[in-house]
Design an enzyme around this catalytic site. Structure first.
Site, mmCIF file in Angstrom:
data_model
loop_
_atom_site.group_PDB
_atom_site.id
_atom_site.type_symbol
_atom_site.label_atom_id
_atom_site.label_comp_id
_atom_site.label_asym_id
_atom_site.label_seq_id
_atom_site.Cartn_x
_atom_site.Cartn_y
_atom_site.Cartn_z
ATOM 1 N N GLU A 97 -49.290 26.683 6.554
ATOM 2 C CA GLU A 97 -49.603 25.937 5.335
ATOM 3 C C GLU A 97 -51.085 26.051 4.999
ATOM 4 O OE1 GLU A 97 -48.887 21.737 5.727
ATOM 5 O OE2 GLU A 97 -48.943 21.383 3.568
ATOM 6 N N GLY A 100 -56.286 21.722 4.222
ATOM 7 C CA GLY A 100 -57.166 20.780 3.530
ATOM 8 C C GLY A 100 -58.484 20.607 4.278
ATOM 9 N N ARG A 196 -30.193 19.119 2.703
ATOM 10 C CA ARG A 196 -31.153 18.920 1.616
ATOM 11 C C ARG A 196 -30.595 19.256 0.238
ATOM 12 N NH1 ARG A 196 -34.591 15.345 3.919
ATOM 13 N NH2 ARG A 196 -35.435 16.164 5.864
HETATM 14 C C1 LIG Z 1 -30.860 12.225 3.482
HETATM 15 C C2 LIG Z 1 -31.815 12.205 4.627
HETATM 16 C C3 LIG Z 1 -32.454 11.033 4.964
HETATM 17 C C4 LIG Z 1 -33.364 10.990 6.029
HETATM 18 N N1 LIG Z 1 -33.980 9.822 6.334
HETATM 19 C C5 LIG Z 1 -34.859 9.775 7.365
HETATM 20 C C6 LIG Z 1 -35.526 8.558 7.742
HETATM 21 O O1 LIG Z 1 -35.336 7.526 7.133
HETATM 22 N N2 LIG Z 1 -36.394 8.600 8.771
HETATM 23 C C7 LIG Z 1 -36.648 9.728 9.500
HETATM 24 O O2 LIG Z 1 -37.426 9.717 10.441
HETATM 25 N N3 LIG Z 1 -36.019 10.902 9.176
HETATM 26 C C8 LIG Z 1 -35.152 10.943 8.150
HETATM 27 N N4 LIG Z 1 -34.538 12.133 7.824
HETATM 28 C C9 LIG Z 1 -34.862 13.349 8.586
HETATM 29 C C10 LIG Z 1 -33.791 13.616 9.661
HETATM 30 O O3 LIG Z 1 -33.801 12.583 10.627
HETATM 31 C C11 LIG Z 1 -34.052 14.981 10.344
HETATM 32 O O4 LIG Z 1 -35.314 14.929 10.976
HETATM 33 C C12 LIG Z 1 -34.051 16.134 9.399
HETATM 34 O O5 LIG Z 1 -32.954 16.060 8.522
HETATM 35 C C13 LIG Z 1 -33.999 17.441 10.189
HETATM 36 O O6 LIG Z 1 -32.706 17.564 10.734
HETATM 37 P P1 LIG Z 1 -32.456 18.189 12.163
HETATM 38 O O7 LIG Z 1 -33.120 17.383 13.240
HETATM 39 O O8 LIG Z 1 -30.981 18.419 12.260
HETATM 40 O O9 LIG Z 1 -33.194 19.624 11.999
HETATM 41 P P2 LIG Z 1 -33.890 20.514 13.108
HETATM 42 O O10 LIG Z 1 -35.088 19.829 13.675
HETATM 43 O O11 LIG Z 1 -34.143 21.837 12.473
HETATM 44 O O12 LIG Z 1 -32.808 20.643 14.262
HETATM 45 C C14 LIG Z 1 -31.643 21.425 14.101
HETATM 46 C C15 LIG Z 1 -30.634 21.030 15.151
HETATM 47 O O13 LIG Z 1 -31.143 21.325 16.448
HETATM 48 C C16 LIG Z 1 -30.729 20.303 17.370
HETATM 49 N N5 LIG Z 1 -31.921 19.600 17.886
HETATM 50 C C17 LIG Z 1 -33.170 19.672 17.396
HETATM 51 N N6 LIG Z 1 -34.013 18.946 18.141
HETATM 52 C C18 LIG Z 1 -33.294 18.380 19.110
HETATM 53 C C19 LIG Z 1 -33.595 17.495 20.188
HETATM 54 N N7 LIG Z 1 -34.818 17.035 20.413
HETATM 55 N N8 LIG Z 1 -32.600 17.133 21.006
HETATM 56 C C20 LIG Z 1 -31.341 17.577 20.824
HETATM 57 N N9 LIG Z 1 -30.962 18.415 19.807
HETATM 58 C C21 LIG Z 1 -31.939 18.806 18.971
HETATM 59 C C22 LIG Z 1 -29.805 19.368 16.608
HETATM 60 O O14 LIG Z 1 -28.481 19.827 16.721
HETATM 61 C C23 LIG Z 1 -30.270 19.543 15.194
HETATM 62 O O15 LIG Z 1 -29.307 19.210 14.210
HETATM 63 C C24 LIG Z 1 -33.633 12.180 6.767
HETATM 64 C C25 LIG Z 1 -32.976 13.363 6.415
HETATM 65 C C26 LIG Z 1 -32.084 13.392 5.366
HETATM 66 C C27 LIG Z 1 -31.408 14.697 5.010
#
Ligand SMILES: Cc1cc2nc3c(=O)[nH]c(=O)nc-3n(C[C@H](O)[C@H](O)[C@H](O)COP(=O)(O)OP(=O)(O)OC[C@H]3O[C@@H](n4cnc5c(N)ncnc54)[C@H](O)[C@@H]3O)c2cc1C
Length: 242
Positions: A97, A100, A196
């Site tokens: 990115e 800043g 998303r």
């Molecule tokens: C509609 C919406 C509302 C949201 N609201 C909030 C909110 O209020 N507060 C907030 O903090 N976030 C919020 N989020 C963000 C959400 O919690 C996720 O951080 C974000 O969507 C990324 O998803 P992910 O962790 O699946 O993706 P990635 O980080 O890309 O992970 C992909 C996949 O890898 C695996 N994975 C990744 N890391 C780990 C781990 N440490 N342990 C085990 N498995 C893992 C899981 O299977 C995961 O699905 C929101 C997201 C959405 C779409």
């Protein structure tokens, strides 16, 4: 003092794309030792139909790893509040990115377009959004523009007094635009798109903020054009990342 500019869009440019639907097929075929079988150029229709069947099988049964052998690199411009959401996607995404700390940030800020819904109804997790009236639209525009102009004026004032960029930027709102290179493979991209974008036909409906959805929609357009069979199977099986 620089002129402050306002945008209501986001931009996504495809910098490079490596691999196609056939990369998925070849990666999957190594299981059965058929990855070295060349694509039948004399019978392209048969090859594509076989590829389509295999990709749909992989998607339906969530055999995700064959979708990891390609990549997309995007150059994206979006407000920082979108980047905060974007960078929660940790797995299989690479980011670089603009800084800043090393450069003066451009005076470009996000304001919602008239068609962007302004008013939320319902409760957390199940909000619906409605347009809002002209007065609400007007005061939102006025308020945001006033704060942006004032914040950027203070930013330049501090820079002009010799304050470091990394300190001066503390007064800037999260609606200022930033740009980044983002690289991911198709599997990670599908995971991002499933969360998303908002679609009636999603097996697990998501309710993303509209501005990150605007980024996702443009990424999906590139996905469809680069990997049409994979994108079609993703949609057919409920937009679930395999
Ligand atoms: C509609 C919406 C509302 C949201 N609201 C909030 C909110 O209020 N507060 C907030 O903090 N976030 C919020 N989020 C963000 C959400 O919690 C996720 O951080 C974000 O969507 C990324 O998803 P992910 O962790 O699946 O993706 P990635 O980080 O890309 O992970 C992909 C996949 O890898 C695996 N994975 C990744 N890391 C780990 C781990 N440490 N342990 C085990 N498995 C893992 C899981 O299977 C995961 O699905 C929101 C997201 C959405 C779409």
């Amino acid at each position: 003092v620089s002129d402050v500019r306002f945008r209501s869009d986001v931009s996504v440019e495809l910098i490079q794309s490596v691999g196609t639907d056939l990369t998925v097929v070849q990666a999957a075929r190594i299981s059965t030792g058929r990855d070295s079988v060349p694509v039948d150029i004399d019978d392209w229709t048969k090859s594509m139909s076989e590829a389509d069947g295999l990709i749909r099988f992989l998607m339906k049964n969530r055999h995700g790893t064959p979708f990891e052998h390609n990549l997309f690199t995007f150059r994206i411009e979006a407000p920082i509040f979108v980047w905060r959401e974007f960078m929660r996607h940790r797995i299989g995404f690479s980011y670089n990115e603009e800084s800043g700390r090393y450069k003066q940030l451009e005076p470009v800020f996000y304001v919602p377009a008239r068609e962007r819904n302004l008013v939320q109804q319902g409760k957390a997790g199940a909000y619906t959004f409605v347009p809002g009236n002209e007065a609400q639209y007007g005061l939102t525009q006025d308020s945001l523009r006033r704060v942006y102009e004032e914040a950027y004026t203070e930013y330049e004032f501090l820079l002009g007094k010799g304050i470091a960029k990394e300190v001066a930027r503390m007064c800037l709102p999260v609606a200022i635009y930033s740009s980044a290179y983002v690289t991911c493979n198709a599997r990670s991209l599908m995971s991002f798109l499933s969360l998303r974008t908002k679609h009636e036909d999603s097996k697990f409906p998501s309710f993303p903020q509209r501005e990150i959805e605007m980024v996702a929609e443009q990424m999906e357009d590139y996905f469809v054009s680069q990997m049409p069979l994979t994108a079609a199977a993703f949609r057919e099986y409920g937009r679930v990342s395999p």
